[in-house]
Write an enzyme that holds these catalytic residues in place. Structure first.
Site, PDB file in Angstrom:
ATOM      1  N   HIS A  88      -3.124  -4.859   1.915  1.00 26.61           N
ATOM      2  CA  HIS A  88      -2.378  -5.064   3.167  1.00 26.61           C
ATOM      3  C   HIS A  88      -2.444  -6.512   3.645  1.00 26.61           C
ATOM      4  O   HIS A  88      -3.260  -6.808   4.527  1.00 26.61           O
ATOM      5  CB  HIS A  88      -3.024  -4.250   4.289  1.00 26.61           C
ATOM      6  CG  HIS A  88      -2.928  -2.784   4.172  1.00 26.61           C
ATOM      7  ND1 HIS A  88      -1.917  -2.050   4.748  1.00 26.61           N
ATOM      8  CD2 HIS A  88      -3.740  -1.884   3.578  1.00 26.61           C
ATOM      9  CE1 HIS A  88      -2.110  -0.770   4.517  1.00 26.61           C
ATOM     10  NE2 HIS A  88      -3.206  -0.635   3.796  1.00 26.61           N
TER      11      HIS A  88
ATOM     12  N   GLU B 218      -0.604  -7.692   5.710  1.00 26.17           N
ATOM     13  CA  GLU B 218      -0.228  -7.626   7.128  1.00 26.17           C
ATOM     14  C   GLU B 218      -1.434  -7.369   8.031  1.00 26.17           C
ATOM     15  O   GLU B 218      -1.335  -7.487   9.238  1.00 26.17           O
ATOM     16  CB  GLU B 218       0.863  -6.557   7.356  1.00 26.17           C
ATOM     17  CG  GLU B 218       0.435  -5.093   7.287  1.00 26.17           C
ATOM     18  CD  GLU B 218       0.440  -4.499   5.864  1.00 26.17           C
ATOM     19  OE1 GLU B 218       0.285  -5.259   4.894  1.00 26.17           O
ATOM     20  OE2 GLU B 218       0.566  -3.262   5.759  1.00 26.17           O
TER      21      GLU B 218
ATOM     22  N   CYS C 272       0.828  -1.208   0.000  1.00 29.17           N
ATOM     23  CA  CYS C 272       0.000   0.000   0.000  1.00 29.17           C
ATOM     24  C   CYS C 272       0.868   1.266   0.000  1.00 29.17           C
ATOM     25  O   CYS C 272       1.440   1.593  -1.027  1.00 29.17           O
ATOM     26  CB  CYS C 272      -1.010  -0.059   1.144  1.00 29.17           C
ATOM     27  SG  CYS C 272      -2.383   1.061   0.868  1.00 29.17           S
TER      28      CYS C 272
HETATM   29  N1  LIG Z   1      -3.329   2.121   3.630  1.00 31.22           N
HETATM   30  C1  LIG Z   1      -2.354   2.781   3.086  1.00 31.22           C
HETATM   31  O1  LIG Z   1      -1.181   2.430   3.175  1.00 31.22           O
HETATM   32  C2  LIG Z   1      -2.783   4.037   2.433  1.00 31.22           C
HETATM   33  C3  LIG Z   1      -1.752   4.703   1.593  1.00 31.22           C
HETATM   34  C4  LIG Z   1      -2.111   6.162   1.411  1.00 31.22           C
HETATM   35  N2  LIG Z   1      -3.109   6.323   0.397  1.00 31.22           N
HETATM   36  C5  LIG Z   1      -0.846   6.923   1.055  1.00 31.22           C
HETATM   37  O2  LIG Z   1      -0.794   7.677   0.186  1.00 31.22           O
HETATM   38  O3  LIG Z   1       0.117   6.734   1.704  1.00 31.22           O
END
Ligand SMILES: NC(=O)CC[C@H](N)C(=O)O
Length: 275
Positions: A246, A248, A93
């Site tokens: 994620h 995790e 992410c």
């Molecule tokens: N759940 C996440 O890791 C979100 C990432 C978030 N949109 C960012 O720009 O960092």
């Protein structure tokens, strides 16, 4: 018994969750008579990073991670780890955003990236926190035929998740992604590109998983469609792997186990070169 030190960047975000799932994955590998001695370490300093054979960059907030990394003088060591030393690195992410060569929908003024995968990500593609969702996803790379490999879908957790909206022409050192896509914010790469080996330079971006387009989501930005159907949610290029979601935040260690096997192969190959 070779020791393999897997670092988790612990500046912000879901690093403890990764450490927990890594330990679970280590136990599963050892139950299969894997003879490596695995350790998981939280990484906050260049010295800790340097001691790692591989690194996970967790989900969280990519702008916050980049800001703290810059203040801790970690950005250049991270770029070097990923792009010069080419050690195995996985971003989830926010981690995927940081490992992309370019990102749009960034905060005003842009944000620092580490880079390493020749893609442009669209941050917060699926909308805001309240538009977060879970979906069963098909991960073809898990169907390895190895012990423990199975075909049941993976529960993907998407929280303000990015997608890969564009695979960029490979950065050749002659034309940068910035020149090619002036509208995007590109991590200023101070790393000397010409130190890449020719084989690493030519490694293509592999689309590892897609998610069927979510037509019920309002207000999706116009995107550049790649040839594959659906949204690109997992990619790999040489030593660098990224997922929009994620793992995790689940109790399912299958992706961690798959990635650790890749890490083990890469570490063995590197160590044999050093002999
Ligand atoms: N759940 C996440 O890791 C979100 C990432 C978030 N949109 C960012 O720009 O960092």
């Amino acid at each position: 018994m070779a020791q393999i030190n897997v670092g988790v960047l612990a500046l912000q975000g879901a690093f403890s969750e990764h450490i927990m799932l890594l330990r679970h994955a280590f136990a599963m590998l050892q139950a299969e008579r894997d003879d490596s001695s695995w350790i998981a370490t939280e990484v906050r300093t260049p010295e800790q990073l340097n001691a790692c054979d591989a690194l996970i960059i967790p989900g969280g907030e990519s702008t916050a991670i980049a800001l703290v990394a810059s203040r801790c003088e970690m950005l250049e060591p991270l770029r070097s780890f990923v792009k010069i030393e080419r050690r195995p690195t996985w971003g989830t992410c926010a981690g995927l955003i940081l490992l992309a060569e370019a990102a749009n929908r960034t905060k005003k003024g842009g944000q620092d990236l580490i880079g390493g995968i020749d893609v442009r990500v669209n941050r917060n593609y699926y909308g805001r926190q309240v538009e977060s969702f879970e979906a069963d996803i098909d991960l073809p790379f898990l169907k390895t035929g190895q012990p423990g490999s199975e075909t049941r879908p993976f529960r993907g957790v998407f929280i303000r998740a990015p997608v890969v909206e564009k695979i960029l022409p490979q950065v050749s050192g002659i034309q940068t992604a910035e020149q090619e896509h002036p509208e995007t914010i590109v991590a200023p790469s101070k790393a000397p590109r010409d130190s890449f080996s020719a084989s690493k330079l030519s490694a293509p971006v592999e689309v590892m998983a897609t998610l069927p387009g979510r037509t019920n989501v309002n207000d999706l930005p116009q995107r550049v469609k790649e040839e594959s159907d659906g949204d690109i949610i997992a990619v790999r290029q040489a030593n660098v792997f990224g997922t929009s979601f994620h793992p995790e935040l689940t109790v399912d260690p299958r992706i961690h186990i798959w990635w650790l096997r890749e890490v083990k192969d890469a570490v063995a190959e590197n160590r044999s070169h050093r002999i």
